[in-house]
Scaffold this active site. Structure first.
Site, PDB file in Angstrom:
ATOM      1  N   GLU A 122       7.655   5.385  11.501  1.00  0.00           N
ATOM      2  CA  GLU A 122       7.695   5.157   9.991  1.00  0.00           C
ATOM      3  C   GLU A 122       7.122   6.021   9.573  1.00  0.00           C
ATOM      4  O   GLU A 122       6.528   5.763   9.328  1.00  0.00           O
ATOM      5  CB  GLU A 122       7.486   3.842   9.288  1.00  0.00           C
TER       6      GLU A 122
ATOM      7  N   ASP B 234      -6.321  -1.692   3.472  1.00  0.00           N
ATOM      8  CA  ASP B 234      -6.003  -0.772   4.677  1.00  0.00           C
ATOM      9  C   ASP B 234      -6.856  -1.199   4.792  1.00  0.00           C
ATOM     10  O   ASP B 234      -8.665  -1.495   5.145  1.00  0.00           O
ATOM     11  CB  ASP B 234      -6.080   0.631   4.022  1.00  0.00           C
TER      12      ASP B 234
ATOM     13  N   ARG C 299       7.675  -0.009  16.784  1.00  0.00           N
ATOM     14  CA  ARG C 299       7.941   0.588  15.599  1.00  0.00           C
ATOM     15  C   ARG C 299       6.334   0.453  14.336  1.00  0.00           C
ATOM     16  O   ARG C 299       6.157  -0.146  14.103  1.00  0.00           O
ATOM     17  CB  ARG C 299       8.387   0.031  15.082  1.00  0.00           C
TER      18      ARG C 299
ATOM     19  N   ASP D 116       4.502   1.134  11.550  1.00  0.00           N
ATOM     20  CA  ASP D 116       4.602   0.869  10.558  1.00  0.00           C
ATOM     21  C   ASP D 116       4.240   1.872   9.433  1.00  0.00           C
ATOM     22  O   ASP D 116       3.047   2.139   9.654  1.00  0.00           O
ATOM     23  CB  ASP D 116       4.381  -0.515   9.991  1.00  0.00           C
TER      24      ASP D 116
ATOM     25  N   ASP E  58       4.452 -10.562   2.227  1.00  0.00           N
ATOM     26  CA  ASP E  58       5.343  -9.240   2.183  1.00  0.00           C
ATOM     27  C   ASP E  58       6.358  -9.304   3.958  1.00  0.00           C
ATOM     28  O   ASP E  58       6.365  -8.158   4.119  1.00  0.00           O
ATOM     29  CB  ASP E  58       4.247  -7.820   2.439  1.00  0.00           C
TER      30      ASP E  58
ATOM     31  N   ASN F  96      -2.099  -0.658   9.498  1.00  0.00           N
ATOM     32  CA  ASN F  96      -2.421   0.211   8.074  1.00  0.00           C
ATOM     33  C   ASN F  96      -3.351  -0.667   7.240  1.00  0.00           C
ATOM     34  O   ASN F  96      -4.039  -0.603   6.820  1.00  0.00           O
ATOM     35  CB  ASN F  96      -1.098   0.795   7.567  1.00  0.00           C
ATOM     36  N   HIS F  97      -3.078  -2.478   7.626  1.00  0.00           N
ATOM     37  CA  HIS F  97      -3.413  -3.281   6.773  1.00  0.00           C
ATOM     38  C   HIS F  97      -3.129  -4.327   7.361  1.00  0.00           C
ATOM     39  O   HIS F  97      -2.972  -4.382   8.394  1.00  0.00           O
ATOM     40  CB  HIS F  97      -2.803  -3.033   5.459  1.00  0.00           C
TER      41      HIS F  97
ATOM     42  N   GLU G 178      -5.013   7.811   8.092  1.00  0.00           N
ATOM     43  CA  GLU G 178      -4.603   8.562   6.944  1.00  0.00           C
ATOM     44  C   GLU G 178      -6.446   8.851   6.317  1.00  0.00           C
ATOM     45  O   GLU G 178      -6.979   6.892   6.470  1.00  0.00           O
ATOM     46  CB  GLU G 178      -4.450   8.877   4.852  1.00  0.00           C
TER      47      GLU G 178
ATOM     48  N   HIS H  86      15.306  -2.662   6.919  1.00  0.00           N
ATOM     49  CA  HIS H  86      15.296  -3.534   6.178  1.00  0.00           C
ATOM     50  C   HIS H  86      14.304  -3.191   4.825  1.00  0.00           C
ATOM     51  O   HIS H  86      13.881  -3.882   4.169  1.00  0.00           O
ATOM     52  CB  HIS H  86      13.801  -4.003   7.006  1.00  0.00           C
ATOM     53  N   ASP H  87      14.061  -1.688   4.682  1.00  0.00           N
ATOM     54  CA  ASP H  87      13.635  -1.204   3.294  1.00  0.00           C
ATOM     55  C   ASP H  87      15.045  -0.660   2.318  1.00  0.00           C
ATOM     56  O   ASP H  87      16.054  -0.844   2.473  1.00  0.00           O
ATOM     57  CB  ASP H  87      12.436  -0.388   3.321  1.00  0.00           C
TER      58      ASP H  87
END
Length: 546
Positions: A242, A170, A198, A200, A60, A102-103, A207, A311-312
């Protein structure tokens, strides 16, 4: 007083893997990046945001991390990173890293241990469910590609949560040990000289996920704690989040302690980005004007980060169905252009086609309230490769020259991390940095002029922005004003010339000065201004004598 350097920065976003290869293995690396630092300094960037540089299986784009405390071996070593930081310091360039917490990758030692034994000390570092979660097919970030957000692990005899791909489990933010580890990661890279991160997928990082509860509530307090640690370690370091959230939720990410941002200092301006794309598609400034008027007042020291491309994919999820259809029709008419049922996987230059339009679009972005972010290659007008899957279409190697492999690498073409764009009007033989560096009116040199002009216009990053009403279709006029002075900006989103009639500006000097424009215009007074099709004008009304 702590310097708030981010208020007047120009952030240049790049992926080390696709920027410059120094050893001929087909993968960009830190030594290659060092060799291009003079280019970045001359361009006018003041901060470099590096995509993930950590060890990763690379499924990824590096966002599947296996070790947060090291550098991917193909990119170099920690020693190479230290050398890069020294060179950046010598040129006055700050460095920001992607903070991907996050993961992790499912190959990370933490997860390998967690799934192997329910008594593992890392078991509770991830989010598990012994029963099949009722919401396992909800909340996908990549609809059309992902099928679920909970996957069963035979080895663990349990389901694990993954907001993104199933190979990216996660982390469990409820776990105090996980929170402490994230703080350690931040402290480690700060000690190596990094000026910011940054964050992500910031909303998902905090959460509190649980089976059948989607989305979970958010632990904003952890952001406060993370910011306090950063301030203690290095007072001028920043977090750029982000966080594609509604305007009314942004203040929760900034925090508000006695009117000042005490959590994250910066958020990407996703709603403004979507308004910009809609305005460009319709040749109508009204979406931008409406977005500026809806912008929440930011807490003191809070800042937006503006962008046109990143980049997305171009994320249009915040638009109505009708608005999204208009943008798709204008910029993504082919199904191959679209991604995740909400976005466009193209670079901006091919989307717009006309370079006059492209320059006006970037002029408009760079005069919006906030700190501008520029993606590598966009200063050249690079294109995409739609034969590549998903977001890889816009992550092709930097085009340095008309030599083989665009000067990116001496490796065989089939050994490159991704193929360079070869065919058509955006192929590397037509679009590259070397040729544009020799052309006085090239897009690259235009960017250099704009970025250096921006350094003399601090009102953009620190001032109050006010829309100036005009009755001319396709024209947008706004002002940025601060203690340092006042500047007015005129942009024509239409392809035909126009005239703008303005009232006397209250803080107008006797002799306003045009500091940047698409051509030389007469400037007798401001009551009637000419502007060409896709034209733009930056006019300084007042400069403080203090």
């Amino acid at each position: 007083m702590v310097e708030r350097w981010y208020r007047n920065a120009v952030i240049y976003s790049l992926d080390v893997r696709t920027f410059q290869d120094s050893n001929g293995d087909g993968i960009g690396d830190l030594q290659g990046l060092v060799s291009r630092m003079d280019y970045l300094s001359r361009l006018g960037a003041t901060a470099l945001w590096l995509g993930p540089i950590h060890p990763s299986p690379g499924r990824d784009g590096g966002y599947d991390v296996t070790d947060h405390y090291d550098v991917e071996s193909a990119l170099g070593s920690l020693g190479d990173f230290a050398q890069f930081m020294n060179v950046a310091d010598e040129r006055g360039l700050r460095v920001m890293l992607d903070l991907v917490v996050n993961h992790t990758s499912d190959e990370h030692p933490w997860f390998v241990s967690a799934r192997s034994d329910p008594r593992s000390p890392f078991r509770d570092w991830y989010v598990w469910s012994e029963q099949e979660p009722p919401d396992r097919s909800e909340g996908m970030v990549f609809p059309g590609v992902q099928r679920e957000t909970w996957t069963y692990c035979d080895q663990a005899s349990a389901w694990y949560h993954h907001r993104f791909y199933d190979f990216e489990p996660d982390l469990n933010i409820r776990n105090r040990e996980v929170q402490n580890e994230i703080c350690k990661i931040v402290a480690f890279w700060e000690r190596l000289g990094v000026s910011g991160f940054r964050v992500d997928a910031a909303p998902f990082v905090i959460e509190r996920t649980a089976p059948g509860v989607d989305p979970g509530d958010r632990d904003y307090g952890f952001l406060t704690e993370l910011r306090e640690q950063v301030s203690w370690q290095r007072g001028d370091a920043v977090f750029l989040a982000e966080a594609n959230v509604p305007n009314e939720e942004q203040r929760l990410f900034f925090g508000d302690a006695d009117g000042a941002a005490n959590r994250l200092q910066m958020l990407f301006a996703f709603r403004l980005n979507q308004a910009l794309m809609l305005a460009l598609a319709r040749h109508d400034p009204q979406p931008v004007i409406a977005a500026l008027r809806k912008l929440s007042s930011l807490p003191r020291h809070g800042q937006s980060a503006t962008f046109l491309r990143n980049h997305d994919e171009v994320d249009l999820s915040g638009l109505t169905d009708e608005e999204r259809a208009d943008v798709f029709t204008a910029f993504g008419p082919d199904r191959r252009h679209r991604l995740y049922e909400r976005g466009i996987r193209r670079r901006l230059a091919p989307m717009l086609g006309d370079e006059r339009w492209l320059r006006m679009a970037y002029s408009l972005q760079f005069t919006m309230p906030g700190t501008p972010v520029l993606r590598y290659g966009d200063e050249l007008g690079m294109g995409e490769d739609l034969s590549l899957p998903e977001r890889e279409a816009i992550r092709t190697p930097m085009q340095w020259s008309a030599t083989p492999n665009a000067g990116f690498s001496t490796a065989a073409p089939d050994a490159l991390i991704r193929p360079v764009v070869q065919a058509g009007p955006f192929g590397y033989e037509r679009v590259n940095a070397t040729d544009q560096g020799r052309e006085a009116d090239s897009l690259l040199l235009w960017f250099e002029r704009m970025l250096h002009t921006l350094r003399e216009c601090e009102e953009i990053g620190t001032g109050e922005h006010v829309v100036v009403p005009v009755g001319t279709p396709c024209i947008m006029v706004h002002r940025a004003q601060a203690s340092s002075g006042s500047i007015m900006f005129v942009h024509n989103l239409g392809e035909r010339p126009a005239k703008v009639c303005l009232r006397l500006q209250t803080d107008e000097d006797e002799l306003p000065v045009e500091v940047f424009s698409d051509r030389e215009y007469p400037l007798r007074d401001l009551t009637e201004l000419e502007v060409d099709g896709y034209g733009y004008r930056w006019i300084r009304l007042r400069r403080s004598r203090g």
